[in-house]
Design a protein around this motif. Structure first.
Motif, PDB file in Angstrom:
ATOM      1  N   ARG A   1      48.425  16.670  33.914  1.00 56.80           N
ATOM      2  CA  ARG A   1      47.011  16.636  33.554  1.00 56.80           C
ATOM      3  C   ARG A   1      46.673  15.224  33.087  1.00 56.80           C
TER       4      ARG A   1
ATOM      5  N   TYR B   1      43.300  12.466  31.813  1.00 58.13           N
ATOM      6  CA  TYR B   1      42.032  12.464  31.080  1.00 58.13           C
ATOM      7  C   TYR B   1      41.352  11.117  31.247  1.00 58.13           C
TER       8      TYR B   1
ATOM      9  N   LYS C   1      38.816  16.006  32.380  1.00 56.84           N
ATOM     10  CA  LYS C   1      40.251  16.168  32.630  1.00 56.84           C
ATOM     11  C   LYS C   1      40.461  16.807  33.994  1.00 56.84           C
TER      12      LYS C   1
ATOM     13  N   ASN D   1      48.085  12.981  27.897  1.00 56.30           N
ATOM     14  CA  ASN D   1      47.743  13.930  26.844  1.00 56.30           C
ATOM     15  C   ASN D   1      47.952  13.301  25.470  1.00 56.30           C
TER      16      ASN D   1
END
Length: 89
Positions: free
Chosen positions: A3, A5, A41, A62
């Protein structure tokens, strides 16, 4: 899948393809305290709309975004209840 961002100015939300990120609409995003920036995100490769964004910050991991979100620009502590109520009568 990792993930990632990024932060953009909220005025650029009209350029975001919500099908390519985890948020589903402008109503579900996280905004900073003064409402001028937002966090987006996504999982996998960078979204294809990124080249259209002029205010793009990141991508961040993260751990990096957690540090950013803990700053005064993104997090406003509420005053303690005692201060709000004042002195007892």
């Amino acid at each position: 899948m990792t993930r990632s961002y990024s932060i953009i100015e909220t005025v650029e939300l009209c350029k975001v393809d919500f099908k390519q990120i985890c948020e589903t609409s402008a109503a579900t995003i996280i905004r900073n305290v003064d409402g001028t920036k937002t966090l987006i995100k996504w999982d996998g490769p960078n979204p294809t709309f990124f080249p259209e964004l002029t205010s793009l910050e990141g991508p961040y991991t993260n751990d990096e975004i957690k540090i950013i979100l803990e700053t005064e620009a993104w997090f406003k502590e509420e005053e303690e209840e005692e201060e709000e109520l004042g002195d007892p009568i």
